[in-house]
Scaffold this active site. Structure first.
Site, PDB file in Angstrom:
ATOM      1  N   GLU A  17      86.055  50.678  39.526  1.00  0.00           N
ATOM      2  CA  GLU A  17      86.846  50.033  38.307  1.00  0.00           C
ATOM      3  C   GLU A  17      87.815  48.613  38.982  1.00  0.00           C
ATOM      4  O   GLU A  17      87.659  47.763  38.255  1.00  0.00           O
ATOM      5  CB  GLU A  17      87.694  50.697  37.451  1.00  0.00           C
ATOM      6  N   LYS A  75      90.571  49.513  25.850  1.00  0.00           N
ATOM      7  CA  LYS A  75      89.643  49.417  27.010  1.00  0.00           C
ATOM      8  C   LYS A  75      88.232  49.612  26.515  1.00  0.00           C
ATOM      9  O   LYS A  75      88.094  50.682  25.812  1.00  0.00           O
ATOM     10  CB  LYS A  75      90.076  50.603  28.391  1.00  0.00           C
TER      11      LYS A  75
END
Length: 117
Positions: free
Chosen positions: A22, A99
């Site tokens: 990420e 998210k």
């Protein structure tokens, strides 16, 4: 008189997350903000100085979203604190950081956290 200003759908590409990938790949995030305050002066005199400037809000969100965090909780907290300190006219504030498509090993549209001051 209490007014609520809502700013929704601030889309930012950022690099938050616990997984090392990420930090490299990044992901899509959406920030939604709700601000309460007495904006009646701005409503009467049509003056930007007596309310919250959307451009400034966007810049604060963009700045805080670009500071990498493992979790979205500290991101939401930073945005809320920064908005509150820059706009003392705000008496109530809600910041949601969403998210999109979090990597959970399955299908999930989004995960979010909401901070209220």
């Amino acid at each position: 008189m209490v007014y609520t200003i809502n700013i929704r759908g601030i889309r930012i590409y950022a690099y938050h997350g616990c997984l090392p990938e990420e930090a490299l790949i990044g992901g899509d995030y959406v920030v939604n903000i709700s601000m309460k305050g007495d904006f009646s002066k701005a409503a009467s005199n049509d003056s930007l100085e007596d309310t919250v400037d959307y451009v400034d809000v966007y810049q604060i969100v963009k700045k805080e979203m670009h500071i990498r965090s493992k979790l979205i909780e500290p991101v939401a907290k930073r945005i809320a604190e920064n908005l509150k300190s820059n706009f003392p006219i705000i008496t109530g504030l809600s910041v949601e950081v969403v998210k999109k498509n979090p990597p959970v090993g399955g299908e999930m549209d989004e995960a979010s956290v909401v901070v209220e001051i």
